[in-house]
Design an enzyme around this catalytic site. Sequence first.
Site: not given
Length: 680
Positions: A178, A226
Amino acid sequence: MEHQLNAENMPANYDTLLSPLRVGAHELRNRVIMGSMHTRLESQSDPIAKQAAFYAERARGEVALVITGGFSPNSEGLLEKDGPRMDDAKETLKLRPICDAVHAEGALICAQILHTGRYAKVENCVAPSPIRAPINRFVPREMTGDDILRTIKEFATASANAQAAGFDGVEIMASEGYLLNEFTVHHTNKRTDEWGGSMENRHRFSIEIVRAVRERCGPDFMIIYRISAADLIETGAPKEEIIALAQQIEAAGADMLNTGIGWHEARVPTIAYPVPRGAWRAAPANIKQAVSIPVVASNRINTPEMAEDILTSGDADLISMARPMLADPHFVRKAREGRADEINTCIACNQACLDYIFSERVAGCLVNPRASHETEFRNTPAEASKRVAVVGGGAAGMATAAEAGALGHEVTLFEAGDKLGGQLNLASAAPGKDEFDETLRFFKNKMAKHAVTVKLSTRASTDDLAGFDHVVIATGVTPRIPEISGVDHPKVATYAQILSGEVTAGKTVAVIGAGGIGFDVAEYLVTPTDETGDSFFETWGVDRSFTAPGALSGDPLAPVAGARDVTVLQRKPGKPGKSLGVSTGWILRNALRKHGVEMLAGVSYERIDDAGLHIMLDGKPQVIAADTIVLCSGQEPVRDLNEALAGQGITATMIGGAKEASELDALRAISEGVRLAQTF
Ligand code: NAP
Ligand code: SF4
């Protein structure tokens, strides 16, 4: 660092898993986090109540911290048009009942802030550089310097919105390919300004986001970052860059590092059943050695034994599980109460969770039909206990019997064979699918707990079934024998004979039928019998020290030696394997290709004789000189008993394969069984 769990080194208790841990300003009651997972519950009627029920059930099951599915900080980062977002303060406040419901059950809750970058299925998607993702049709626009500064602020605003709504913190999603991950690696970041080029420049965007969130939300707000612990793509980050980023993220103010494995476009399986349990544990271990904040391990950890072993060996401080919490929301509670053998284990099939999400349905679970449908099921005993007979001890029958028993009915299960499991026993023979043994263990234990009488080696007669309040026919399926001349030749075997070990295939094999079972059988046939979990890394070109760029040691699609020469055939034209699940089909197709399996579509079967399988392809005759021909040509229902019962005036309900053999799988079998038992 390599760990294999076996009976001797299995931890006897879960002391570390169940021990509390301080994370920033918060105390987590144990080391288990429910990882972020998109559920699509937000797109349903009454979305807040459904999400509150869904997350609260997991909190009641004693996870320490729930991380929600991703919320975009702006319109460009949406997973898809109308996807969840957190850029509007007033709208975000509506999520408060979800936080309240989780808090009431003693758990913490963080919102994941996810900007999907070049994976966004929206026309105005953006990325560090205008390079289209192989899994998206939209080409991203290159972000300007102003776009980057605005996006940093939007992450802070979304986090402040979450804080105002009652969330304890946020998880900043920076793995899986992402947007933030796209900035960190050369693969997608070709910029020449201060946001690209050197490692410091590529890491700047992530670091500035963490700083901005900390500044805006204060010291007590939990910030989880993350990090991509292994990109699994060419020119991904090497170990030293991952460690440098982790250290800078800590310095920027993060309280905890969750880890992600593999980009969505990676050609290495990361979470599906072919991945051995705990395969990725050395990746968080690399990071943990370099930082002082807690590090979380994730991906393919599905038992308390594996979780405890990862913690006690020092590979990670916490364990994140997403799908296992769909399979059994009470995973932690059962481990704590010494009932680990009652855990309904996630079998990493992806069939009802990811595949449903990809087909725009609400995430469910193959082994647990209640997942995401909590409000549709009752858990309290039935008003009157009924006498229930279930005929057939496969997935459908066991699910009915176990559920009916749990609801307080007096249940007898008849199984003609000498063991329970039916098709599950065959499925579990396929490489990696031995996870189905856990499903078998779960249902057996649940039936035993609720005093279901199991009669093995008993073919139920109409007399046996007289006097029951409910009779359930779950007699399953039998392999379809196609009408091909010579199908009774000794070199022909059914998939059941092959997978059960009754027949051993020769060196050259033709597989008739390219559905899910045809693919499973082909993989079973080409996989060497001595292949262990370790060979996963070699097969898929993964550097198991997680040091090389992207943690790749070779081409994930490079050929590997197969145990047999296999040809898989189908009559219809088009690509074989179209019916396979979206999230596992590509793995199976690639695995077979790597093992040299030939696929033939648009064939017609002429005959079988000593020379092998005679077919017509493109109007020309061909012979596949096979030693063994395996029939994977679908199934027929087994219904004899139902017809006999009807003759005696006994009403029975048919479920599973007996009711409808086509498209039967364990998902439908278990769902039909549990839902039927709820009606008694
Ligand atoms: P399936 O998916 O319906 O495949 C049956 C195959 O047999 C098809 O390729 C079909 O192709 C062929 N066939 C059907 N009738 C035939 C005939 N009379 N003669 C010759 N060929 C014939 O069924 P399955 O493979 O048995 O699987 C059963 C269920 O389990 C399915 O719902 C499947 O999705 C599920 N399952 C899924 C997976 C997975 O996703 N990994 C694994 C195992 C099972 P043509 O008609 O074109 O020849
Ligand atoms: Fe796990 Fe399969 Fe359930 Fe998904 S559907 S949660 S992979 S068991």
